[in-house]
Design a protein around this motif. Structure first.
Motif, PDB file in Angstrom:
ATOM      1  N   ASP A 187      55.102  40.096  28.406  1.00 26.55           N
ATOM      2  CA  ASP A 187      55.509  41.014  27.499  1.00 26.55           C
ATOM      3  C   ASP A 187      56.230  42.273  28.111  1.00 26.55           C
ATOM      4  O   ASP A 187      57.156  42.954  27.506  1.00 26.55           O
ATOM      5  CB  ASP A 187      54.270  41.784  26.679  1.00 26.55           C
ATOM      6  CG  ASP A 187      53.623  40.699  26.041  1.00 26.55           C
ATOM      7  OD1 ASP A 187      53.993  39.985  25.123  1.00 26.55           O
ATOM      8  OD2 ASP A 187      52.145  40.762  26.163  1.00 26.55           O
ATOM      9  N   GLU A 188      56.202  42.168  29.395  1.00 25.22           N
ATOM     10  CA  GLU A 188      56.600  43.410  30.339  1.00 25.22           C
ATOM     11  C   GLU A 188      56.579  43.071  31.696  1.00 25.22           C
ATOM     12  O   GLU A 188      55.946  42.281  32.191  1.00 25.22           O
ATOM     13  CB  GLU A 188      55.602  44.439  29.774  1.00 25.22           C
ATOM     14  CG  GLU A 188      56.130  45.811  30.614  1.00 25.22           C
ATOM     15  CD  GLU A 188      55.186  47.170  30.168  1.00 25.22           C
ATOM     16  OE1 GLU A 188      55.749  48.296  30.486  1.00 25.22           O
ATOM     17  OE2 GLU A 188      54.116  46.931  29.809  1.00 25.22           O
ATOM     18  N   PHE A 189      57.537  43.721  32.289  1.00 25.16           N
ATOM     19  CA  PHE A 189      57.810  43.448  33.776  1.00 25.16           C
ATOM     20  C   PHE A 189      58.071  44.853  34.425  1.00 25.16           C
ATOM     21  O   PHE A 189      59.051  45.571  33.946  1.00 25.16           O
ATOM     22  CB  PHE A 189      58.748  42.268  33.971  1.00 25.16           C
ATOM     23  CG  PHE A 189      60.218  42.469  33.686  1.00 25.16           C
ATOM     24  CD1 PHE A 189      60.897  43.158  34.460  1.00 25.16           C
ATOM     25  CD2 PHE A 189      60.530  41.983  32.550  1.00 25.16           C
ATOM     26  CE1 PHE A 189      62.300  43.331  34.106  1.00 25.16           C
ATOM     27  CE2 PHE A 189      61.872  42.022  32.139  1.00 25.16           C
ATOM     28  CZ  PHE A 189      62.840  42.711  32.903  1.00 25.16           C
TER      29      PHE A 189
ATOM     30  N   ILE B 100      50.541  50.468  39.375  1.00 22.62           N
ATOM     31  CA  ILE B 100      50.206  51.777  38.685  1.00 22.62           C
ATOM     32  C   ILE B 100      50.921  51.917  37.363  1.00 22.62           C
ATOM     33  O   ILE B 100      51.977  51.708  37.041  1.00 22.62           O
ATOM     34  CB  ILE B 100      50.566  52.773  39.504  1.00 22.62           C
ATOM     35  CG1 ILE B 100      49.794  52.659  40.981  1.00 22.62           C
ATOM     36  CG2 ILE B 100      50.487  54.024  39.236  1.00 22.62           C
ATOM     37  CD1 ILE B 100      50.537  53.100  42.001  1.00 22.62           C
ATOM     38  N   GLY B 101      49.995  52.281  36.379  1.00 20.28           N
ATOM     39  CA  GLY B 101      50.552  52.535  34.968  1.00 20.28           C
ATOM     40  C   GLY B 101      50.735  51.410  34.082  1.00 20.28           C
ATOM     41  O   GLY B 101      50.884  51.476  33.054  1.00 20.28           O
ATOM     42  N   LEU B 102      50.275  50.006  34.456  1.00 19.64           N
ATOM     43  CA  LEU B 102      50.632  48.941  33.702  1.00 19.64           C
ATOM     44  C   LEU B 102      49.191  48.198  33.387  1.00 19.64           C
ATOM     45  O   LEU B 102      49.186  47.288  32.745  1.00 19.64           O
ATOM     46  CB  LEU B 102      51.437  47.847  34.759  1.00 19.64           C
ATOM     47  CG  LEU B 102      52.790  48.389  34.572  1.00 19.64           C
ATOM     48  CD1 LEU B 102      53.832  47.317  35.286  1.00 19.64           C
ATOM     49  CD2 LEU B 102      53.712  48.690  33.161  1.00 19.64           C
ATOM     50  N   ARG B 103      48.226  48.597  34.421  1.00 22.93           N
ATOM     51  CA  ARG B 103      46.868  47.882  34.034  1.00 22.93           C
ATOM     52  C   ARG B 103      46.378  48.160  32.942  1.00 22.93           C
ATOM     53  O   ARG B 103      46.221  49.398  32.382  1.00 22.93           O
ATOM     54  CB  ARG B 103      45.848  48.224  35.182  1.00 22.93           C
ATOM     55  CG  ARG B 103      46.378  47.966  37.015  1.00 22.93           C
ATOM     56  CD  ARG B 103      45.429  48.248  37.959  1.00 22.93           C
ATOM     57  NE  ARG B 103      46.231  48.340  39.259  1.00 22.93           N
ATOM     58  CZ  ARG B 103      46.530  49.492  39.625  1.00 22.93           C
ATOM     59  NH1 ARG B 103      46.234  50.942  39.302  1.00 22.93           N
ATOM     60  NH2 ARG B 103      47.127  49.563  40.957  1.00 22.93           N
ATOM     61  N   GLY B 104      45.682  46.989  32.055  1.00 21.84           N
ATOM     62  CA  GLY B 104      45.084  47.398  31.067  1.00 21.84           C
ATOM     63  C   GLY B 104      45.591  48.081  29.845  1.00 21.84           C
ATOM     64  O   GLY B 104      45.139  48.785  28.819  1.00 21.84           O
TER      65      GLY B 104
END
Length: 604
Positions: free
Chosen positions: A319-321, A460-464
């Motif tokens: 969904d995102e990278f 950072i900022g992408l977990r969970g």
């Protein structure tokens, strides 16, 4: 951080984005925009959108043009009058001749062909590859293309890349790719500043915290004390103080200074790539930014990543990278069910974004998502919580990092690290081997005891965040190790620096005082990188591939740029098959210019 401060900051950014909305992109129409600065009016026309150039004999002219991204006309350094520079469409196996003329009147210039394998004298790094291109002169680049994929090119002269000298380079393969697509678009991400680029560098040296306006308040302290206790809160504040940073210090420069561009277009310009419903569309993402990490997603669409840094990988659905400066990712999407989709690329610090649209026709625009909450760093993010403490990262008595100038003794103390043979760098002893040059060094404010590559960490900022985020661990090359040999020796390098002084280097030694790293032609060796700093760094070795290893020391992924989050230790193999002098550096432009660079010499 306080909610009032966040509200004020967001309001300020909203006002700034309104100003950005006055400019549709870099093209200066000439009406109602005031006078073009004299230094630019006489030397070049207005900047125009990037065109595509094909063939084996191409001419590029580097000059100055007027651009407008924020409602104010400014000068840029452009190629053939365009920003970004023209897309170069070449073909694998061809020998290309690229004549680059310098029409600047007062600056030496250059072009580096990022990720392209070529002779050292064609690499385009003044002082290593050649002398640079003097004003009024031209240089003939000539090399055979031994690869295919998505790459890019940019200046390697001072801050010209930041001023606009960058463009996409696409090499079409001789054999069909291992995937099908119906159409494609290049998506070049970048950051622009209206400031003079040299003045921006001087400001970073004097006020490195200038863009970090999200500081913690007394109210935050009282809230944390109620939640975690006074002793724990004081300990936390003390550790951040010794590191000379704050938990909100995500990036050096952000949207308080930068306007983020997609294919040379500000957000209000709505760059648009067309599609027909049901088509497979290949998007070639390139991060041509000087200092910005972007987190990219297309709300409503899954992306299938099929190549990284120009090299095919086993397809990965996401969904995102996150894309580091200098990296490239090729993704396939199948837009259907609606007429428009937003390409959304927010900066890692969540202060701004670049955006565009995939649409069935021009003039459409899908909703732009809200920027994600601004992340706060933890001691674990810095590589300081080694699992000896749960929850809050208190390090009393633990094996954490050493901070401050007095770093002798204790965990992570300085140790020699002579190169040694074998598989141990990835699978055996992982204790960082700090050189004496790092200890007590006024240009080094911290040493880490990081031991893990963290290849499966979203970052950072992408977990969970509820989205499936690409990681290095999820990507594997579509081929086995092209060399096949185990490395015969290894070199361990530490990414070091000092936040308050905006000093960046390897092993505590800036580029000007460092000896070259010497490799023997034909050898297979391992490079071990340990990030001792609190910042993220994309590391690029010119001339050869960097074959990333997994946590067991096995070949995983071929790249030309290896991203290094804080508190990580990553290893990769190199085949020294390109004679000459090569640059090895952080691809954050101001970090490289501040000293995080080395020369690599491959000798027969």
């Amino acid at each position: 951080m306080s909610s009032d401060f966040l509200s004020d900051s967001r309001s300020a950014l909203s006002r700034r984005r309104f100003v950005q909305g006055l400019a549709l992109g870099g093209v200066v129409a000439g009406a109602g925009l005031g006078r073009i600065p004299g230094a630019f009016a006489s030397t070049a026309a207005m900047a125009v959108p990037a065109t595509e150039l094909r063939g084996t004999d191409l001419s590029l002219a580097i000059g100055r043009s007027a651009v407008n991204f924020t409602g104010r006309t400014r000068g840029a350094i452009t190629v053939n009058g365009s920003l970004p520079a023209p897309i170069l469409r070449l073909r694998e196996g061809d020998t290309v001749n690229l004549r680059v003329a310098n029409t600047l009147t007062d600056e030496i210039t250059s072009i580096h062909w990022h990720g392209i394998l070529l002779p050292a004298n064609m690499d385009g790094v003044p002082g290593l590859s050649f002398n640079g291109i003097a004003p009024g002169e031209a240089y003939q680049y000539r090399f055979q293309l031994k690869q295919s994929g998505t790459y890019w090119y940019h200046s390697h002269s001072l801050f010209q890349e930041q001023a606009g000298l960058y463009g996409a380079l696409i090499v079409d393969p001789l054999a069909p790719p291992p995937y099908h697509f119906d159409r494609e678009h290049v998506v070049m991400l970048s950051d622009w500043t209206d400031m003079d680029v040299n003045a921006l560098h001087r400001r970073m040296k004097k006020m490195p915290m200038h863009d970090n306006t999200y500081q913690r308040t007394v109210g935050d302290f009282l809230r944390d004390a109620r939640k975690d206790g006074l002793r724990e809160t004081l300990s936390d504040r003390g550790m951040w103080g010794r590191m000379r940073m704050t938990p909100s210090d995500i990036s050096d420069i952000n949207a308080h200074t930068y306007t983020y561009l997609m294919n040379g277009t500000a957000p209000a310009g709505n760059w648009t790539g067309l599609f027909r419903s049901g088509e497979k569309v290949l998007l070639r993402f390139i991060n041509g930014a000087s200092m910005t990490y972007f987190d990219v997603r297309i709300p409503g669409l899954k992306m299938t990543v099929v190549a990284a840094d120009g090299q095919y990988i086993h397809p990965v659905s996401i969904d995102e990278f996150r894309i580091a400066p200098a990296e490239t990712f090729d993704v396939i999407v199948e837009p259907t069910g609606q007429d428009a989709f937003t390409l959304f690329a927010q900066d890692m610090g969540r202060t701004g974004y670049a955006c565009g649209t995939l649409a069935v026709r021009h003039g459409l625009q899908a909703p732009i998502p809200a920027i994600d909450p601004r992340p706060l760093l933890t001691m674990s993010d810095m590589g300081h919580d080694m699992g000896s403490h749960g929850g809050h990262a208190g390090m009393e008595g633990g094996c954490g990092a050493n901070m401050g100038k007095g770093m002798e003794g204790g965990c992570g103390a300085a140790m020699g690290h002579d190169a040694h043979a074998g598989h141990g760098a990835a699978a055996g002893d992982k204790t960082p081997k700090h050189k004496p040059s790092e200890t007590g060094n006024p240009l080094v404010d911290m040493q880490t005891s990081a031991t893990e590559p963290k290849l499966d960490d979203a970052g950072i900022g992408l977990r969970g965040n509820g989205r499936n985020v690409l990681t290095y661990g999820a990507m594997r090359s579509l081929f086995d190790d092209p060399d096949g040999r185990e490395p015969g020796r290894e070199v361990e390098l530490h990414l070091t620096g000092h936040m308050e002084k905006f000093a960046w280097n390897f092993g505590g030694i800036p580029f000007g005082g460092a000896e070259p790293i010497r490799l023997n032609y034909g050898e297979r060796m391992r490079i071990v990188l340990v990030n001792d700093t609190m910042m993220q760094h994309p590391i690029h070795l010119h001339g050869v591939w960097s074959d990333l290893e997994d946590a067991n020391g096995d070949f995983q992924l071929r790249k030309h740029t290896i991203d290094m989050p804080p508190g990580t230790r990553r290893t990769y193999r190199v085949r020294a098959d390109a004679l000459g002098r090569w640059a090895f550096h952080c691809h954050l432009l101001y970090h490289m210019e501040a000293g995080m660079m080395r020369e690599v010499r491959i000798d027969a």
